[in-house]
Design an enzyme around this catalytic site. Structure first.
Site, PDB file in Angstrom:
ATOM      1  N   HIS A 320       0.903  -1.160   0.000  1.00 57.50           N
ATOM      2  CA  HIS A 320       0.000   0.000   0.000  1.00 57.50           C
ATOM      3  C   HIS A 320       0.939   1.207   0.000  1.00 57.50           C
ATOM      4  CE1 HIS A 320      -3.172   2.743   1.407  1.00 57.50           C
ATOM      5  NE2 HIS A 320      -4.070   1.787   1.137  1.00 57.50           N
ATOM      6  N   TRP A 324       2.025   5.003   4.695  1.00 53.55           N
ATOM      7  CA  TRP A 324       0.922   4.618   5.573  1.00 53.55           C
ATOM      8  C   TRP A 324       1.132   3.253   6.216  1.00 53.55           C
ATOM      9  CZ3 TRP A 324      -2.637   6.184   1.024  1.00 53.55           C
ATOM     10  CH2 TRP A 324      -2.663   7.582   0.935  1.00 53.55           C
ATOM     11  N   GLU A 423      -0.622   6.152 -12.064  1.00 54.00           N
ATOM     12  CA  GLU A 423      -1.917   6.202 -12.757  1.00 54.00           C
ATOM     13  C   GLU A 423      -2.269   7.608 -13.214  1.00 54.00           C
ATOM     14  OE1 GLU A 423      -5.101   4.472 -10.498  1.00 54.00           O
ATOM     15  OE2 GLU A 423      -4.370   2.444 -10.852  1.00 54.00           O
ATOM     16  N   TYR A 486      -9.038  -3.689 -11.936  1.00 55.11           N
ATOM     17  CA  TYR A 486      -9.718  -4.142 -10.723  1.00 55.11           C
ATOM     18  C   TYR A 486     -10.877  -4.985 -11.228  1.00 55.11           C
ATOM     19  CZ  TYR A 486      -6.588  -1.651  -7.762  1.00 55.11           C
ATOM     20  OH  TYR A 486      -5.441  -1.276  -7.102  1.00 55.11           O
ATOM     21  N   GLU A 512      -0.417  -3.249 -11.039  1.00 54.64           N
ATOM     22  CA  GLU A 512      -1.416  -3.163  -9.970  1.00 54.64           C
ATOM     23  C   GLU A 512      -2.718  -3.792 -10.436  1.00 54.64           C
ATOM     24  OE1 GLU A 512      -1.570   0.810  -7.853  1.00 54.64           O
ATOM     25  OE2 GLU A 512      -3.705   0.316  -7.958  1.00 54.64           O
ATOM     26  N   ALA A 518     -12.710  -0.926  -8.326  1.00 55.15           N
ATOM     27  CA  ALA A 518     -11.604   0.025  -8.498  1.00 55.15           C
ATOM     28  C   ALA A 518     -11.390   0.909  -7.282  1.00 55.15           C
ATOM     29  CB  ALA A 518     -11.844   0.879  -9.732  1.00 55.15           C
ATOM     30  N   SER A 519     -12.385   0.982  -6.434  1.00 55.47           N
ATOM     31  CA  SER A 519     -12.228   1.777  -5.212  1.00 55.47           C
ATOM     32  C   SER A 519     -11.310   1.075  -4.224  1.00 55.47           C
ATOM     33  CB  SER A 519     -13.595   1.970  -4.566  1.00 55.47           C
ATOM     34  OG  SER A 519     -14.128   0.702  -4.224  1.00 55.47           O
ATOM     35  N   TRP A 546      -2.294  -5.261  -5.654  1.00 56.26           N
ATOM     36  CA  TRP A 546      -2.549  -4.267  -4.609  1.00 56.26           C
ATOM     37  C   TRP A 546      -3.365  -4.931  -3.516  1.00 56.26           C
ATOM     38  CZ3 TRP A 546      -0.683   0.536  -4.091  1.00 56.26           C
ATOM     39  CH2 TRP A 546      -1.344   1.415  -3.232  1.00 56.26           C
ATOM     40  N   LYS A 551      -5.116  -3.137   5.918  1.00 64.48           N
ATOM     41  CA  LYS A 551      -6.187  -2.143   5.956  1.00 64.48           C
ATOM     42  C   LYS A 551      -7.529  -2.834   5.741  1.00 64.48           C
ATOM     43  CE  LYS A 551      -7.844   2.159   3.998  1.00 64.48           C
ATOM     44  NZ  LYS A 551      -7.581   3.336   3.181  1.00 64.48           N
TER      45      LYS A 551
END
Ligand code: IDC
Length: 585
Positions: A320, A324, A423, A486, A512, A518-519, A546, A551
Site C-alpha cells: 500500500h 501509511w 496512474e 480491478y 497493480e 476500483a475503489s 494491490w 487495511k
C-alpha cells in the site's frame, strides 16, 4: 476516578447525545458514571482545540501530536456505542462538515452496529466523486436502510441509492438491490459533488430495519472532520516527520519464525553501487534467489525476458502507500510472499507531499524495501505513485528529485525496476504523459539501464491508445507500459482493449490489480479475476497485486485482524490474499 480515556469517551458521547437529544438526556446518559456533567464539561474545555479536531484544525496536519486527529474512534464510539444509539428525529442542525485538508481520502465513522466509510474516489477543480459504504457490524441482517448526513455543498448524480435533500441535509435510501446488508457485509452508493470537496460529514444517522423486525431503528456515527480511517493511518500528518506513528513502526523482521536466520543479513555493506557485497550473487549471504538465476530483466519485443532472453513472468505484491503502511515493508513480509511464489515486490510511494513524498522516513522505507528484496533475490519496482496529481507533470519537480536520488543509488542493481507514474488520469497520452516520460526516462538513463514502466491514460488502462503512439528512438529501450485493472469493475471491455494492444505488440506490465472494485473496496469478482490472469499468463504479461497490508478494505491481502508484519500464515490472508497467492504458483 475514571481514566482520561474514559472521560474522553464519555465526553464524546455527551457531545453526540447533546446534539441529538439535548442536555438533559445527555446528563442522564452519563448518569451511571460517578463523574458529573460539570466535570465533563470542564474537562472537555480543558482539552483544547487541537485535541478534539474541532473543525478549526489546519487539516489535522501537524496539529495533532498523536498523528491521528480523528480521535480513537474505536474506543470512543464503538466501545460505548450502545449509549450513543438514539432513536427519534434527526437533528437537522447537526454540526457541519469540517474543512478538508486536501489530501485525506477516507473517513471512517463507527456507530453502534454499523460503520460508515466515506471515500473520495477522485477530486478535481470544481467537483469530486465519492463512495459511501455502510458496513453492518451488528449481529442481525439489515434489510432496509436510510443514511442521512449534512454536507454544505451540492451533489449532482447519485448511484446505488435514492437521494433526497432538505436544505443541506441529504438522505440516501437503499435501492432494490442493496437494501440487504448481511452481518459483516457492506452496501455502497456513490455520488458526484458539484463543487470542490468541502470536507467529510461529521455525523451520520442510519435508520435501519433489521431482519425479523418491522421496526426501524436509528443510530448515529460521529467522526472528527479529518476522520481519516482508523484502520489505515490515512495521512493526517506529514509522513515521517516524527509526528506520524505509522511511519515509525519498527518492522517486525525479528518476528518471523519462517525466515532462516542469516547471521550476516543486514550487516552486509550496502552502498547501492550494485549487488550487495559486490559479487555476482544477489548478496554475499543469499545463495539462491530468482535474481541470481534470471539476472537483469529486459524488454524484448513485447515481453519481459531474463538474462538469457527467456520470457520472465513478474508476480508479486505491491505495498500500500509506504508512508501509511511501512510496517509491511520488511524482509519477513516479503519472504512470506516469496514462499508463496512471488518473485517481485512493488514499493508504492505516493507523490504528493501530504500523501507520501518526503525525503526522510519514506525514502528510508524505500531503502529498507530494496534491501529486503535484494537479500531475498526478488525484483523490486520503485513506483512513483501519482494518483491525485493526475497529470504526471504536476509532480515533475518532485519526480526529478526522487528518480535522480534512487536511480543514482540503485541504478546498477540487477533487480530494480522503475515505474515513473502510477496512474495518470484526466489527461492525455500525447499531451501529458508522453512528454513527461521523455523527460524522466533520460534522467533515469543517466544512472540505470533497467526496465522503466510508463503509466498510461485513465488510471493506466488505455494501453490501446498508447499502442498507436508509443515512445520511439532513445526513449524506447527497455521500456514497457502500465496496465491496471480491478476485476470487479474492469471486465471484457478493458480485456478487449488489452488484447488490441497485445495485437499491436505493446510491451505491457500489470503493476497493480485486484479482484475487487476500483475503489479498492466492494465485492470480489473471482471469475473476472480468472479471466484476467489467464489472459495475462497466456500473453506473458506479469502481474502485481494491490496491496500487502491489513487495511480494512477488500483489496488488502491481509485480514484487518492480522497482527503480524511478516512471517504470515495462510490464516492471516484475506479472501483476496488467498486468491492472489494461488496465482503466484
Ligand atoms: C487506494 C487504497 C486506499 C486509499 C486510496 C487513496 O486502496 O486505501 O485510501 O488508494 O490513496 C488505484 C490506485 C491505488 C488505490 C487503488 C484502490 O493506484 O492507489 O489505492 N486503486 O482504489 N487505482 C485503481 C485502484
Amino acid at each position: 476516578m475514571i481514566s482520561k480515556q474514559m472521560k474522553k469517551s464519555i465526553c464524546m458521547l455527551l457531545v453526540v447525545a447533546m446534539c441529538l437529544t439535548g442536555c438533559g438526556d445527555a446528563a442522564s446518559a452519563a448518569g451511571d458514571d460517578k463523574t458529573t456533567l460539570n466535570d465533563l464539561v470542564e474537562w472537555t474545555n480543558s482539552l483544547g482545540s487541537s485535541d478534539q479536531g474541532s473543525g478549526t484544525t489546519n487539516g489535522g496536519v501537524g496539529s495533532d501530536n498523536s498523528g491521528n486527529s480523528n480521535i480513537d474512534k474505536n474506543s470512543e464510539i464503538s466501545d460505548n456505542g450502545n449509549k450513543a444509539q438514539v432513536k427519534g428525529e434527526w437533528n437537522k442542525n447537526a454540526r457541519p462538515a469540517g474543512k478538508w485538508d486536501g489530501t485525506t481520502k477516507d473517513n471512517k465513522s463507527v456507530g453502534d452496529g454499523f460503520e460508515i466509510l466515506f471515500s473520495l474516489q477522485n477530486t478535481w477543480e470544481g467537483g469530486f466523486t465519492a463512495n459511501v459504504s455502510i458496513k453492518n457490524t451488528g449481529s442481525k441482517k439489515i434489510t432496509k436502510w436510510e443514511l442521512t448526513f449534512d454536507y454544505p455543498g451540492e451533489f449532482s448524480d447519485c448511484w446505488n441509492a435514492e437521494k433526497t435533500q432538505s436544505g443541506h441535509t441529504y438522505t440516501f435510501k437503499n435501492v432494490d438491490w442493496n437494501g440487504t446488508i448481511e452481518v459483516g457485509q457492506t452496501a455502497e452508493f456513490g455520488f458526484n459533488g458539484k463543487s470542490d470537496f468541502e470536507g467529510f460529514p461529521e455525523t451520520y444517522q442510519l435508520v435501519k430495519t433489521e431482519d425479523g423486525s418491522g421496526n426501524s431503528e436509528s443510530a448515529t456515527a460521529t467522526s472528527a472532520p479529518w476522520g481519516g480511517d482508523s484502520s489505515a493511518p490515512t495521512q493526517t500528518s506529514s509522513p515521517g516527520t516524527g509526528n506520524d506513528p505509522s511511519a515509525t513502526v519498527t518492522p517486525g523482521t525479528g518476528n518471523d519464525p519462517n525466515v532462516t536466520a542469516d547471521p550476516n543479513a543486514g550487516t552486509t555493506p550496502d552502498d547501492g553501487s550494485g549487488d550487495i557485497g559486490g559479487s555476482d550473487d544477489v548478496s554475499g549471504n543469499v545463495v539462491s534467489g530468482t535474481v541470481k538465476k534470471h539476472g537483469r530483466l529486459k524488454v524484448k519485443g513485447r515481453y519481459i525476458v531474463d538474462k538469457k532472453g527467456k520470457k520472465f513472468l513478474i508476480k508479486g505484491p505491491s505495498t500500500h502507500g509506504i508512508a501509511w503502511f511501512p510496517e509491511f515493508v520488511n524482509k519477513a513480509a516479503f519472504n512470506s510472499c516469496k514462499k508463496w511464489g512471488a518473485n517481485t515486490v512493488r514499493l508504492a510511494c505516493y507523490s504528493s507531499e501530504g500523501e507520501g513524498y518526503n525525503t526522510d522516513s519514506v525514502w528510508d522505507t524505500i531503502d529498507k524495501g530494496v534491501k529486503a528484496a535484494t537479500e531475498l533475490g526478488m525484483y523490486v519496482i520503485i513506483d512513483w505513485h501519482i494518483l491525485n496529481e493526475n497529470k504526471p507533470m504536476m509532480s515533475y519537480d518532485r519526480a526529478k528529485v526522487f528518480f535522480k536520488h534512487f536511480a543514482k543509488k540503485y541504478g546498477k542493481r540487477k533487480n530494480v525496476i522503475w515505474e515513473i507514474c502510477n496512474e495518470p488520469n484526466g489527461c492525455e497520452w500525447a499531451a501529458d504523459i508522453k512528454p513527461y516520460a521523455k523527460k524522466i526516462i533520460p534522467l533515469i538513463r543517466k544512472y540505470s539501464q533497467n526496465i522503466i514502466v510508463v503509466g498510461t491514460p485513465t488510471w493506466s488502462q488505455d494501453v490501446d491508445v498508447v499502442a498507436n503512439d508509443r515512445l520511439t528512438g532513445k526513449y524506447k529501450k527497455n521500456v514497457c507500459y502500465t496496465l491496471h485493472f480491478y476485476a470487479a469493475t474492469h471486465k471484457d471491455d478493458l480485456r478487449n482493449r488489452v488484447k488490441t494492444a497485445i495485437g499491436k505488440g505493446l510491451p505491457i506490465l500489470c503493476t497493480e490489480f485486484s479482484i475487487c472494485e476500483a475503489s479498492g473496496a466492494g465485492t470480489l469478482d473471482t471469475s473476472s479475476g480468472n479471466a484476467w490472469i489467464s489472459l495475462l499468463r497466456k500473453n506473458g504479461i506479469g502481474y502485481v497485486s494491490w496491496s500487502l497490508c491489513n487495511k480494512d478494505e477488500a483489496a488488502s491481502l491481509l485480514l484487518p485482524s492480522c497482527q503480524r508484519t511478516g512471517g504470515f500464515k495462510k490464516s492471516d490472508l484475506s479472501p483476496t490474499g488467498k486468491w492472489v497467492i494461488s496465482k503466484w504458483k
